[in-house]
Design an enzyme around this catalytic site. Structure first.
Site, mmCIF file in Angstrom:
data_model
loop_
_atom_site.group_PDB
_atom_site.id
_atom_site.type_symbol
_atom_site.label_atom_id
_atom_site.label_comp_id
_atom_site.label_asym_id
_atom_site.label_seq_id
_atom_site.Cartn_x
_atom_site.Cartn_y
_atom_site.Cartn_z
ATOM 1 N N HIS A 1 0.874 -1.177 0.000
ATOM 2 C CA HIS A 1 0.000 0.000 0.000
ATOM 3 C C HIS A 1 0.911 1.228 0.000
ATOM 4 O O HIS A 1 2.023 1.184 0.532
ATOM 5 C CB HIS A 1 -0.830 -0.064 1.289
ATOM 6 N N ASP B 1 3.447 -4.336 8.106
ATOM 7 C CA ASP B 1 2.198 -3.599 8.003
ATOM 8 C C ASP B 1 1.070 -4.628 8.134
ATOM 9 O O ASP B 1 0.791 -5.385 7.202
ATOM 10 C CB ASP B 1 2.163 -2.883 6.645
HETATM 11 N N1 C6P Z 1 -6.164 0.382 3.062
HETATM 12 C C1 C6P Z 1 -7.977 -0.086 1.520
HETATM 13 O O1 C6P Z 1 -9.076 0.155 1.024
HETATM 14 P P1 C6P Z 1 -4.911 3.747 7.379
HETATM 15 O O2 C6P Z 1 -5.554 4.560 6.300
HETATM 16 O O3 C6P Z 1 -3.743 4.451 8.000
HETATM 17 O O4 C6P Z 1 -5.879 3.198 8.375
HETATM 18 O O5 C6P Z 1 -4.340 2.432 6.649
HETATM 19 C C2 C6P Z 1 -3.460 2.546 5.576
HETATM 20 C C3 C6P Z 1 -3.153 1.188 5.029
HETATM 21 C C4 C6P Z 1 -1.876 0.689 5.189
HETATM 22 N N2 C6P Z 1 -1.553 -0.547 4.775
HETATM 23 C C5 C6P Z 1 -2.453 -1.346 4.194
HETATM 24 C C6 C6P Z 1 -2.044 -2.730 3.786
HETATM 25 C C7 C6P Z 1 -3.755 -0.892 3.985
HETATM 26 O O6 C6P Z 1 -4.651 -1.692 3.412
HETATM 27 C C8 C6P Z 1 -4.120 0.410 4.399
HETATM 28 C C9 C6P Z 1 -5.500 0.957 4.146
HETATM 29 C C10 C6P Z 1 -7.534 0.714 2.732
HETATM 30 O O7 C6P Z 1 -7.252 -0.965 1.090
HETATM 31 C C11 C6P Z 1 -7.773 2.175 2.555
HETATM 32 S S1 C6P Z 1 -6.716 2.902 1.351
#
Ligand code: C6P
Length: 407
Positions: free
Chosen positions: A124, A201
């Site tokens: 991501h 992550d």
């Molecule tokens: N993915 C998806 O629709 P936050 O926004 O900080 O809570 O998470 C970020 C994030 C980081 N790593 C991974 C593997 C993720 O999947 C996500 C968030 C969501 O796939 C929103 S973009």
């Protein structure tokens, strides 16, 4: 279907699941973006604001004590859930993005221009961009573990990338765009053999797989509360105590200090050193309740049931024909990313929304994966333990209708 989950009882826990969208029963299949919230968590939020809303760690008054106790109890719940050795190793953050940035910022004081860090092709953007910024700042080199056509990491290539100069490896436990479960045990072991630290992550794994940070021997593990039936704006960074002591604070401010004078400030110990300012108190407390809720259902039950949903949905979708699924690893969470030849994913998403079905379309904040497959994006359906086979039928019928309309 599986008897491990009492689906009717579970669905009754989620008020939102009984609403209609565009005149149709909501079929919520965007769980990888954010999960829905059970009544116990909503109640905890209401109770906090109705009866003990106060700032924590600051007041001698009763409300502040109650809020502090509840917040610290939630920290203990998270410690126990991830099996961290100490409560001090659990840092509350605003989410995964915050947790990664905190560690990346700290490593600016660790890395030099001769150092190397390793990311994977399956990340991501949250687990790419902060490290690129770090490399720009320090001159360190960013290397990338390649992916294969099935959406898995090439771990032989990974071993070749590791060197005596590798200081840090950061990889997701589960890919958000494809659902691939990465072999993080091997990734961690191989990195440690070279003396490199590892950040995992866990944003997409934590709702489905209970990670034991001590058994994994991972250095950092980051998650978001809102993907685990908790509220938005709260998450956790687990860090090994030695590392957290070594890294400098991320932000300066109240709550993270020991003594402040204009000549010199000394910092508080863990976990407060990394928790400057008033945190998301209510969010932290509610996150703890969400963890309790998930554990009551049981992660083994959740995984078994979601696997059944994944298998069923995959079969039904493939039966439509002309459809390509991206991410075909045998180790997958309940995520299906797909496209029809010549049809833009956005169009499918828009049409099925009219039928009450929520999926995500686009690059899913994982553009390098889309570039690998040479596509602009996918339709992504992501399932949770509160979804049903009947919802999958409605979803597949809606996709079929959309495909006919768009062909
Ligand atoms: N993915 C998806 O629709 P936050 O926004 O900080 O809570 O998470 C970020 C994030 C980081 N790593 C991974 C593997 C993720 O999947 C996500 C968030 C969501 O796939 C929103 S973009």
């Amino acid at each position: 279907m599986s008897h491990t989950i009492d689906i009717e009882k579970i669905r009754a826990d989620f008020p939102i699941l009984s609403r209609k969208v565009n005149g149709h029963p909501l079929v919520y299949l965007d769980n990888a973006a954010t999960s829905q919230t059970p009544k116990v968590v909503i109640d905890a939020i209401v109770e906090y604001y109705e009866s003990y809303n106060a700032n924590i760690h600051r007041g001698v008054h009763s409300l502040s004590q109650e809020a502090t106790d509840a917040y610290e109890e939630a920290r203990e719940t998270l410690r126990a859930h991830f099996n961290a050795a100490k409560k001090e190793e659990i840092i509350f953050t605003s989410g995964t993005t915050h947790g990664i940035n905190l560690v990346a910022s700290g490593f600016a004081s660790v890395l030099t221009a001769k150092d190397e860090v390793i990311v994977s092709a399956l990340e991501h953007h949250s687990n790419i961009v902060p490290w690129q910024m770090l490399c720009e700042k320090t001159g360190a080199t960013l290397k990338v573990i390649p992916m294969t056509e099935s959406g898995e990491l090439d771990l032989e290539a990974y071993e070749e990338l590791l060197s005596e100069n590798t200081k840090l490896v950061f990889v997701n436990h589960v890919s958000n765009a494809l659902g691939t479960v990465n072999n993080i045990e091997k990734i961690i072991t191989k990195a440690h053999q070279k003396g490199a630290a590892v950040l995992i992550d866990g944003a997409q794994a934590a709702p489905h797989i209970k990670a034991d940070v001590q058994a994994l021997d991972v250095d950092f593990y980051v998650v978001s509360g809102h993907k685990m039936c908790g509220p938005t704006g709260v998450g956790v960074l687990y860090g090994k105590e030695d590392w957290l002591n070594k890294l400098p604070p991320y932000q300066g401010g109240g709550e993270m200090i020991d003594q402040v004078t204009f000549e010199k400030t000394t910092y508080a110990g863990l976990p407060h050193k990394f928790e400057a300012g008033t945190p998301n108190i209510c969010g932290g407390i509610a996150f703890g309740k969400a963890i309790d809720y998930l554990n009551e259902i049981g992660f083994d039950h959740i995984a078994a049931y979601e696997h059944e949903l994944l298998t069923y949905a995959t079969e039904q979708l493939l039966a439509l024909g002309d459809l390509k699924i991206y991410g075909t690893s045998s180790e997958k969470t309940a995520v299906i990313s797909f496209n029809f030849e010549g049809i833009h994913p956005y169009d499918i998403g828009t049409i099925i929304d009219k039928l009450g079905i929520a999926v995500r379309t686009g690059h899913h904040c994982a553009q390098p994966i889309m570039d690998f497959y040479k596509i602009p994006g996918t339709v992504r359906a992501s399932f949770s333990f509160y979804n049903t086979k009947e919802e999958i039928d409605a979803f597949v019928q809606a996709v079929k209708r959309a495909k006919i309309m768009l062909s």
